[in-house]
Design a protein around this motif. Structure first.
Motif, short mmCIF file in Angstrom:
data_model
loop_
_atom_site.label_atom_id
_atom_site.label_comp_id
_atom_site.label_asym_id
_atom_site.label_seq_id
_atom_site.Cartn_x
_atom_site.Cartn_y
_atom_site.Cartn_z
N VAL A 113 1.06 -1.15 -0.04
CA VAL A 113 0.00 -0.09 -0.25
C VAL A 113 1.10 1.31 -0.03
O VAL A 113 1.82 1.36 0.97
N GLY A 114 0.87 2.00 -0.95
CA GLY A 114 1.74 2.96 -1.11
C GLY A 114 3.24 2.49 -1.45
O GLY A 114 3.50 1.63 -2.03
N ASP A 115 4.15 3.04 -0.50
CA ASP A 115 5.32 2.40 -0.56
C ASP A 115 5.58 1.59 0.60
O ASP A 115 7.01 1.15 0.78
N GLN A 116 4.62 1.22 1.27
CA GLN A 116 4.92 0.10 2.25
C GLN A 116 4.33 -1.18 1.94
O GLN A 116 3.31 -1.57 1.41
N ARG A 117 5.37 -2.37 2.23
CA ARG A 117 5.13 -3.50 1.79
C ARG A 117 5.19 -4.67 2.68
O ARG A 117 6.09 -4.39 3.68
N CYS A 118 4.26 -5.52 2.75
CA CYS A 118 4.31 -6.78 3.80
C CYS A 118 4.28 -7.89 3.17
O CYS A 118 3.66 -8.42 2.18
N ALA A 119 5.19 -8.82 3.81
CA ALA A 119 5.34 -10.09 2.98
C ALA A 119 4.09 -10.92 3.59
O ALA A 119 3.95 -11.18 4.79
N LEU A 120 3.49 -11.52 2.82
CA LEU A 120 2.40 -12.31 3.08
C LEU A 120 2.70 -13.47 4.19
O LEU A 120 1.78 -13.94 4.96
N ASP A 121 3.47 -14.20 3.96
CA ASP A 121 4.10 -15.43 4.65
C ASP A 121 4.26 -15.10 6.10
O ASP A 121 4.48 -16.05 6.77
N LEU A 122 4.75 -13.83 6.16
CA LEU A 122 4.96 -13.54 7.74
C LEU A 122 4.04 -12.89 8.63
O LEU A 122 3.97 -12.76 9.69
N VAL A 123 2.61 -12.85 7.80
CA VAL A 123 1.65 -12.38 8.64
C VAL A 123 1.11 -13.64 9.59
O VAL A 123 0.99 -14.61 9.28
N ARG A 124 1.01 -13.07 11.00
CA ARG A 124 0.43 -14.17 12.06
C ARG A 124 -0.60 -14.12 12.09
O ARG A 124 -1.50 -15.26 12.50
N SER A 125 -1.62 -13.21 11.80
CA SER A 125 -3.18 -13.25 11.91
C SER A 125 -3.69 -12.02 11.25
O SER A 125 -3.20 -11.09 10.82
N VAL A 126 -4.95 -12.16 11.11
CA VAL A 126 -5.72 -10.93 10.22
C VAL A 126 -7.06 -10.76 10.73
O VAL A 126 -7.64 -11.53 11.14
N TYR A 127 -7.31 -9.41 10.65
CA TYR A 127 -8.71 -9.09 11.12
C TYR A 127 -9.17 -8.44 9.73
O TYR A 127 -8.75 -7.26 9.38
N ALA A 128 -10.13 -9.04 9.14
CA ALA A 128 -10.81 -8.63 7.88
C ALA A 128 -12.25 -8.06 8.11
O ALA A 128 -13.31 -8.60 8.72
N ARG A 129 -12.24 -6.68 7.89
CA ARG A 129 -13.56 -6.15 7.73
C ARG A 129 -13.61 -5.20 6.49
O ARG A 129 -13.77 -4.05 6.78
N PRO A 130 -13.70 -5.79 5.39
CA PRO A 130 -13.78 -5.06 4.26
C PRO A 130 -15.16 -4.43 4.10
O PRO A 130 -16.12 -4.96 4.31
N GLN A 131 -15.07 -3.02 3.35
CA GLN A 131 -16.27 -2.34 3.25
C GLN A 131 -17.06 -3.23 2.26
O GLN A 131 -18.29 -3.24 2.02
N ASP A 132 -16.40 -3.57 1.20
CA ASP A 132 -16.53 -4.33 0.05
C ASP A 132 -15.67 -5.08 -0.46
O ASP A 132 -14.43 -4.63 -0.16
N ALA A 133 -15.66 -5.99 -1.46
CA ALA A 133 -14.68 -6.69 -1.90
C ALA A 133 -14.71 -6.71 -3.43
O ALA A 133 -14.53 -7.90 -3.79
N ALA A 134 -15.29 -5.78 -3.95
CA ALA A 134 -15.33 -5.80 -5.44
C ALA A 134 -14.28 -5.43 -6.33
O ALA A 134 -14.14 -5.77 -7.44
N ARG A 135 -13.20 -4.62 -5.87
CA ARG A 135 -12.11 -4.50 -6.56
C ARG A 135 -11.22 -5.74 -6.70
O ARG A 135 -11.22 -6.63 -5.85
#
Lengths: 196, 165
Positions: A63-85
């Protein structure tokens, strides 16, 4: 001195959404690293997901110039307003695949789209549920009796059966509102075109 | 019961007032999802709410399922730049083999090992499923799935009728 986890918690939603904002605040207070996939910045977001032949799930989200390696993610809180894009769709796909703790995968939220289906699941799990009528027949609704909760069948609207709110959200041609009497019953209103 | 709709789309409701079409489509899908789920008779494919006919999975999810079943797969990569659309999965190549699982039947020509792979995938997902492999030998890799087998195919149609009877 306690060791703090270095693997981030990924948040997906809008920072303007109160629960997302509250979780951000709590994680900050705890000193837990986090990465917010900010849906208000969808135009700056990119993602890459790899599934290797040995089953390893890799990739990153930026997002912008910030990058996150997905295999390092320990947990997720998902509350998308929509997921159409497209990027939301890809992230939703990753959520279904990752071994990280996810609260909640969109598939787990799928039952929200059908209240009678969800009610049946709840009953099957052993909980008591109110008598429920799904109808497009005003006479059947009257015969069913008072309704303390009236709802559309889909998540389009949920509200107490105050006649003003009921009428305000009715599609064209709906004959009227149900009486608001104390009862432990639900009604789910099916559309006038439903095959019942 | 056989379901060939994933959802009710507003465009399928021209007889409904335009302002209400999205809402009515959503209501109809919600109702049908509950109703189809409650049927005691054979249903192909069973709903996977909000889908009315089996899970709506992307190729990546199918590949992950196959890996979990120890079925060889071709690795996949999904990459999206800001603003780019979701890429469509590549069409199966000419060398690909398609097997259709229809209830208990596996229709199509392929190595017995591929037929067993297709069977296991369908058992884990849905009763009516097309499965693609990148060759017809026993070492072929899974490349994709299609949840809309061609019912106009005589052998598929016969298998469907047998499954539903």
């Amino acid at each position: 001195m306690s060791l703090r986890p270095s693997r981030p918690v990924l948040l997906w939603g809008s920072p303007l959404d109160l629960p997302i904002a509250a979780v951000c605040t709590a994680l900050s207070r705890l000193g837990t690293p986090m990465f917010l996939v900010d849906q208000t910045r969808a135009g700056e977001t990119s993602i890459e997901i790899d599934i290797e032949i040995d089953g390893v799930l890799g990739g990153w989200i930026q997002v912008g110039d910030q990058r996150c390696a997905l295999d390092l993610v320990r947990s997720v809180y998902a509350r998308p307003q929509d997921a159409a894009r497209a990027v939301d769709e890809a992230l939703a796909c990753w959520l279904e695949l990752t071994p990280a703790l996810v609260v909640n995968r969109l598939s787990a939220m799928g039952s929200n789209s059908s209240k009678p289906y969800q009610s049946a699941l709840i009953a099957k799990a052993g909980f008591a549920v109110p008598d429920t009528l799904v109808t497009n027949d005003p006479d059947a609704l009257r015969a069913f009796g008072g309704a303390t909760a009236a709802s559309s069948t889909s998540p389009a609207a949920v509200f107490a059966a105050s006649s003003r709110a009921w009428r305000r959200t009715m599609p064209t041609g709906w004959p009227g509102s149900p009486p608001a009497r104390p009862s432990s019953r639900n009604t789910c209103r099916a559309p006038t075109t439903a095959c019942m | 019961m056989i379901t060939r709709l994933a959802a009710i789309a507003p465009a399928q409701l021209p007889h409904v007032a335009e302002a209400d079409r999205d809402y009515v489509a959503s209501e109809m899908s919600a109702f049908l999802g509950a109703w189809l789920s409650a049927l005691a008779c054979p249903v192909m494919n069973r709903p996977f709410v909000p889908s009315l006919s089996g899970p709506v999975w992307r190729r990546e999810q199918w590949v992950r399922l196959a890996l979990g079943l120890d079925i060889p797969v071709a690795p996949v990569r999904l990459a999206l730049r800001p603003g780019s659309p979701m890429p469509a999965p590549p069409p199966p190549g000419e060398a690909c083999v398609r097997l259709d699982v229809i209830g208990r039947a596996v229709i199509g020509h392929g190595h017995p090992r591929l037929r067993a792979h297709a069977r296991r995938l369908a058992d884990s997902a849905m009763a009516l499923l097309g499965v693609f492999f990148d060759a017809d030998d026993g070492h072929a890799r899974f490349v994709g799935a299609d949840r809309w087998p061609d019912l106009s195919d005589r052998s598929i149609g016969d298998a469907v009728m047998e499954s539903l009877s």
